[in-house]
Design a protein around this motif. Structure first.
Motif, short mmCIF file in Angstrom:
data_model
loop_
_atom_site.label_atom_id
_atom_site.label_comp_id
_atom_site.label_asym_id
_atom_site.label_seq_id
_atom_site.Cartn_x
_atom_site.Cartn_y
_atom_site.Cartn_z
N LYS A 243 54.53 39.80 41.84
CA LYS A 243 53.99 38.44 41.78
C LYS A 243 55.04 37.40 42.15
O LYS A 243 54.81 36.50 42.96
CB LYS A 243 53.44 38.18 40.38
N ILE A 246 56.39 36.62 45.76
CA ILE A 246 55.63 35.66 46.58
C ILE A 246 56.30 34.29 46.50
O ILE A 246 56.40 33.57 47.51
CB ILE A 246 54.17 35.61 46.11
N TYR A 247 56.76 33.94 45.32
CA TYR A 247 57.46 32.67 45.15
C TYR A 247 58.87 32.74 45.73
O TYR A 247 59.35 31.78 46.37
CB TYR A 247 57.54 32.32 43.66
N GLU A 287 49.12 35.77 50.66
CA GLU A 287 49.86 35.49 49.43
C GLU A 287 48.94 34.95 48.34
O GLU A 287 49.06 35.33 47.17
CB GLU A 287 51.00 34.49 49.73
N ARG A 288 48.00 34.09 48.71
CA ARG A 288 47.09 33.54 47.71
C ARG A 288 46.19 34.64 47.13
O ARG A 288 45.96 34.70 45.92
CB ARG A 288 46.24 32.43 48.33
N LEU A 291 48.32 37.00 45.01
CA LEU A 291 48.72 36.33 43.77
C LEU A 291 47.58 36.33 42.76
O LEU A 291 47.80 36.57 41.55
CB LEU A 291 49.16 34.89 44.09
N ASN A 295 47.83 38.27 39.18
CA ASN A 295 47.60 37.52 37.95
C ASN A 295 46.55 38.21 37.07
O ASN A 295 46.65 38.21 35.85
CB ASN A 295 47.15 36.10 38.27
#
Length: 297
Positions: A243, A246-247, A287-288, A291, A295
């Motif tokens: 997760k 990605i950031y 990525e969205r 993510l 989550n």
């Protein structure tokens, strides 16, 4: 009768004389006793006077400066040991005891050839300086190390350097250096991550044992769509890394100590954006979607 009388008079005289002597002896003992007491009192007074004189004397001793803050590893330009081994440079390692007693080593590696020179030294720092004469830098070169300790750096000037005639490479420890406190190596940073061993176990179980573990992200969450089956055997720590990768790709600066330690140890990670300035609009469709999946896991 006269004889008896005379004998009694003689006996009384002897007794009286003896008593007089005893009284005299008694007086002498008392006088000696008094003299002893007086002498003891005089000696005690002298000791008190000496003590007072000592206490009133100014303290001329000065405390040595504490140089223990220089304990550790210092390098040219403050590079990490990993960077030094890869690109060349010079490293200074110091162990300081009793505030100013030093033992250390000076290590230098040439960038192109990988040639190594090294000097072990010891001594005492006085007034911010340490001088040490060496006879072998690994190439039979000799000279004098002149260290100067300042607030945030250590300066070294090598004087009287003599290169060995047998040294055809021309390599050795000479010239001047400026040392800054070394950055933590990537391996050191990873070891500060509490769940890093769990990540390694997972990667090894999936056949990933090469340098790609640090040279690139673990998952292609920016170019592939993942499903929950892809993480069926993944521990929570791996899902957490997936997760946050990605950031991390977008330079997110992590405030969590574990995440910061983990990503700082990654070659591909370049921290650039603080959380308050970060915008999720930088994420692409992959990525969205990934993510959202992570989550939910």
């Amino acid at each position: 009768m006269k004889i008896k009388f005379l004998a009694m008079l003689l006996l009384c005289g002897v007794i009286i004389t003896g008593c007089a002597k005893q009284e005299g002896n008694g007086d002498e003992i008392i006088e000696n006793s008094k003299g002893t007491v007086i002498a003891a009192q005089g000696q005690e007074e002298e000791q008190v006077a000496d003590k007072q004189a000592t206490e009133t004397q100014p303290d001329e001793t000065t405390e040595e400066n504490d140089y223990s803050i220089y304990n550790g590893v210092w390098t040219t330009d403050g590079i990490s040991t990993d960077e030094l081994i890869e690109n060349g440079g010079t490293e200074l390692s110091l162990t300081i005891t009793n505030q100013n007693q030093v033992s250390g080593s000076l290590f230098s590696q040439q960038a192109v050839t990988g040639r190594i020179a090294e000097i072990d030294f010891s001594g005492e720092i006085k007034d911010g300086q340490l001088i040490y004469s060496f006879t072998d830098d690994g190439w039979n070169g000799k000279g004098t190390l002149n260290f100067v300790f300042t607030d945030d750096e250590i300066d070294l000037n090598v004087t009287d350097y003599v290169m060995s005639k047998d040294n055809l490479s021309g390599w050795g420890i000479s010239g001047s250096y400026v040392f800054l406190e070394a950055k933590a190596s990537k391996n050191t940073s990873q070891n500060n991550c509490s769940f890093y061993p769990e990540i390694i176990d997972y990667l090894e179980a999936h056949g990933r044992t090469d340098t790609s573990n640090t040279s690139e992200p673990l998952f292609n969450t920016d170019t592939e769509y993942y499903t929950s089956e892809d993480f069926a055997d993944a521990p929570k720590s791996v899902i957490r890394i997936a997760k946050n990768e990605i950031y991390a790709r977008h330079g997110y600066i992590f405030t969590d100590p574990d995440l910061n330690s983990y990503f700082t140890g990654m070659d591909w990670y370049t921290p650039s954006t603080y959380p308050e300035d970060f915008s999720v609009t930088v994420f692409n469709d992959y990525e969205r979607a990934n993510l959202e999946l992570l989550n939910s896991l």
